[in-house]
Design an enzyme around this catalytic site. Structure first.
Site, PDB file in Angstrom:
ATOM      1  N   PRO A  27       4.512  74.117   2.890  1.00  0.00           N
ATOM      2  CA  PRO A  27       4.930  72.713   2.895  1.00  0.00           C
ATOM      3  C   PRO A  27       4.436  71.913   1.698  1.00  0.00           C
ATOM      4  O   PRO A  27       5.004  70.876   1.366  1.00  0.00           O
ATOM      5  CB  PRO A  27       4.331  72.175   4.202  1.00  0.00           C
ATOM      6  N   LEU A  28       3.386  72.409   1.042  1.00  0.00           N
ATOM      7  CA  LEU A  28       2.853  71.706  -0.124  1.00  0.00           C
ATOM      8  C   LEU A  28       3.347  72.306  -1.433  1.00  0.00           C
ATOM      9  O   LEU A  28       2.900  71.925  -2.512  1.00  0.00           O
ATOM     10  CB  LEU A  28       1.323  71.710  -0.083  1.00  0.00           C
ATOM     11  N   TYR A  80       0.479  90.205   5.455  1.00  0.00           N
ATOM     12  CA  TYR A  80      -0.427  89.435   4.614  1.00  0.00           C
ATOM     13  C   TYR A  80      -1.625  90.303   4.249  1.00  0.00           C
ATOM     14  O   TYR A  80      -2.653  90.326   4.931  1.00  0.00           O
ATOM     15  CB  TYR A  80      -0.866  88.146   5.312  1.00  0.00           C
TER      16      TYR A  80
END
Length: 285
Positions: A208-209, A53
């Site tokens: 998840p969104l 990341y």
């Protein structure tokens, strides 16, 4: 904040996905630190990161370093389970590559230990299968790290049911988590979720969104989530996370955030109870 378990560790039922604070479009460090602190203030005790990341090739582990700084500067930082990952790389041109070789995974773990400033990583996950390396060899390296005490718990990410069973076997029944993509728009990980429920392994839905660029559109893209959210006076995003939590006690969503208000809203999903009728409607949406 309600809690769930990953291995023998009790964690908040909602975690924080830290990737948006380090890749393209990331906020300044001040806002990122405020976001992590807001998560801790809301009771979040699970933070998901990875050495990949980052943006430039010269800043590998940017997110791990950021998380370590945020935890060191908060009085609840010691209560957090940090889950990081190895095996995915970013050359710096925006692309993602793979290296699941044992040599790389062990070196990556050592580097993550230094950046996080810990003697043992709480949860270390093999980020993504590398088709050039037998899966058993990659998981053998994770097993070695576990046996050596470099990591306290082991998990895998982006895995199918066969790989979950194989990983658990190679780890001697010590696989504690599976981190797969799962959202209203991406439900193909249902078999993995069901298997984790059967085996008692934590299932950590990533994005998840719907992902960084689509999370704000969840309600408009999936009308039932918006309708039920309006009925409860909450956001569609909160409804989405409550729906996931209701699927199984092994589910621990890790929604990404780069703003304090976003993670506060996500954390509040643990207090939202949906009716059986609403859950059925969302399952069928």
């Amino acid at each position: 904040m309600h809690t769930r378990r990953i291995g023998d560790v009790e964690v908040s039922a909602i975690g924080l996905g830290a990737m948006p604070m380090s890749i393209e479009g990331r906020p300044d460090e001040e806002r990122s630190l405020a976001t992590v602190h807001a998560a801790l203030d809301a009771g979040v005790t699970l933070i998901d990161t990875a050495d990949a990341y980052h943006q430039g090739a010269d800043e590998v582990g940017h997110n791990e370093t950021l998380i370590a700084k945020a935890l060191d500067s908060h009085d609840r930082g010691a209560d957090v389970l940090v889950a990081t990952k190895g095996g995915h790389l970013r050359p710096g041109d925006g692309s993602w590559t793979l290296d699941g070789s044992p040599r790389h995974l062990k070196a990556a773990c050592e580097a993550s230990l230094r950046r996080l400033g810990v003697e043992a990583i709480g949860l270390y996950q093999f980020h993504r299968p590398d088709p050039r390396v037998p899966y058993a060899e990659s998981l053998g390296a994770i097993r070695d790290l576990l046996d050596e005490g470099k990591i306290r718990m082991a998990g895998i990410s982006n895995a199918n049911p066969e790989q979950i069973r194989q990983a658990n076997d190679i780890l001697g029944g010590r696989l504690v988590s599976v981190q797969n993509q799962f959202s209203p728009a991406f439900r193909s990980s249902e078999p993995e979720l069901r298997l984790c429920d059967e085996l008692g392994i934590a299932f950590l839905p990533w994005s998840p969104l719907g992902g960084i660029s689509r999370a704000g559109e969840l309600g408009s893209a999936h009308a039932p989530f918006a309708r039920i959210a309006e009925a409860h006076g909450v956001s569609p995003q909160r409804v989405c996370l409550a729906w996931m939590l209701a699927k199984s006690p092994v589910v621990v969503p890790i929604p990404g955030a780069s703003r304090p208000e976003t993670i506060r809203d996500s954390a509040a999903a643990t207090d939202l109870t949906l009716t059986p009728e609403e859950l059925t409607e969302l399952d069928e949406a």
